[in-house]
Design an enzyme around this catalytic site. Structure first.
Site, PDB file in Angstrom:
ATOM      1  N   SER A   1       0.868  -1.185   0.000  1.00  0.00           N
ATOM      2  CA  SER A   1       0.000   0.000   0.000  1.00  0.00           C
ATOM      3  C   SER A   1       0.893   1.219   0.000  1.00  0.00           C
ATOM      4  CB  SER A   1      -0.860   0.011   1.267  1.00  0.00           C
ATOM      5  OG  SER A   1      -1.471   1.267   1.444  1.00  0.00           O
TER       6      SER A   1
ATOM      7  N   TYR B   1      -1.347  -0.973  10.528  1.00  0.00           N
ATOM      8  CA  TYR B   1      -1.529  -1.347   9.114  1.00  0.00           C
ATOM      9  C   TYR B   1      -0.296  -0.920   8.326  1.00  0.00           C
ATOM     10  CZ  TYR B   1      -3.686  -1.457   4.426  1.00  0.00           C
ATOM     11  OH  TYR B   1      -3.968  -1.698   3.100  1.00  0.00           O
TER      12      TYR B   1
END
Ligand SMILES: NC(=O)c1ccc[n+]([C@@H]2O[C@H](COP(=O)([O-])OP(=O)(O)OC[C@H]3O[C@@H](n4cnc5c(N)ncnc54)[C@H](OP(=O)(O)O)[C@@H]3O)[C@@H](O)[C@H]2O)c1
Length: 265
Positions: free
Chosen positions: A142, A155
């Site tokens: 990401s 995350y």
């Protein structure tokens, strides 16, 4: 490449979102598919559609990638089936929260799926592909693997692991026919946001990509030979600058003594 030559692609997280689009696009390219996720009904329906639409073989592989035994079952398939030519490590979850608000059990669960499973499956795929001198490993990280927002600490940490791991593994395939691609999407319209407690409806639509575009750009990046693909980054120089700065920092650290500002010794 003809359909017969493509072999079989494993896509994790194929029941929804980016993984479902990856499965569609790879089937369109002639890959047979192994579709991995927990929701077997969705995988079975997708397999039926892919078979009917593209004439490829497609089979569900129901697995909970937070469970080491299930990850190991998939790792064994990668090692033992020499028809496997591609692994897309796409399955992921997003647990948002600060140290004060995040549920530790959920963070451990996120770590198991986003980090441990990706690590274990990369470890199964890469030496196997190198030995066969054939195969493609795609790890979906990401843009948050390269930065963080207040609620994304855990995350981002996991996605940073995937980014660094994948970049480092690219060194191992130099001079082989094996490809390793790191994909770093930005905000993309999938179920992951609602599940993370951040409804897509609350986000600026200008910064949210649709899932089809994200996967199509990632695969176009793979076709272009990119090792790192940021589907939404227009200015490719930004990544070059980032890498150059990182290399300079690394070199700058190779001094063997404390920096003078610390006035040590
Ligand atoms: N959407 C974004 O904005 C965005 C941005 C950057 C990166 N990413 C990354 O892109 C990847 C795909 O995310 P997405 O946006 O497509 O999310 P999504 O729509 O929520 O889909 C996630 C997929 O992962 C599977 N999955 C979740 N937990 C699993 C488990 N324990 N075992 C097996 N499969 C599991 C889900 O299937 P089941 O529920 O059926 O198991 C589903 O197929 C993730 O790695 C995510 O971190 C997404």
């Amino acid at each position: 490449m003809s359909k017969a030559q493509q072999g079989t692609a494993i896509v994790t997280g194929a029941s929804a979102g980016l993984g479902k689009i990856y499965a569609d696009r790879l089937a369109r390219r002639g890959y047979d598919l192994v579709l991995v996720a927990r929701r077997g009904d969705k995988l079975a329906a997708l397999a039926d559609t892919l078979r009917a639409t593209y004439g490829v073989q497609a089979r569900p592989f129901v697995a909970d990638l937070s469970q080491a035994a299930d990850v190991e079952r998939l790792a064994a398939l990668i090692r033992e089936d020499d028809g496997i030519t591609m692994l897309v490590n796409n399955a992921g979850v997003s647990v948002m929260g600060t140290t004060a608000t995040a549920d530790p059990a959920k963070l451990v669960w996120q770590q198991a799926i986003n980090v441990d499973a990706v690590t274990r499956l990369s470890l199964a795929a890469l030496p196997t592909f190198i030995e066969r001198d054939r195969g493609t490993l795609v790890n979906v990280s990401s843009v948050l693997g390269f930065g963080f927002l207040p609620p994304s600490a855990f995350y981002s940490a996991g996605k940073g692991h995937v980014a660094n791991l994948t970049r480092a593994l690219q060194n191992e395939v130099q001079g082989t026919n094996v490809r390793v691609q790191l994909v770093a999407p930005s905000a993309t319209a999938t179920d992951i946001w609602d599940a993370a407690g951040i409804p897509l409806s609350t986000m600026d639509p200008q910064i949210v990509m649709n899932a089809e575009d994200c996967v199509d750009a990632a695969l176009a990046g793979l076709d272009l030979g990119e090792q790192v693909t940021f589907p939404s980054v227009e200015d490719g120089q930004l990544w070059k600058n980032f890498e150059e700065a990182a290399a300079k920092l690394f070199q700058g650290a190779m001094r063997g003594k404390p920096a003078s500002r610390y006035r040590v010794g």
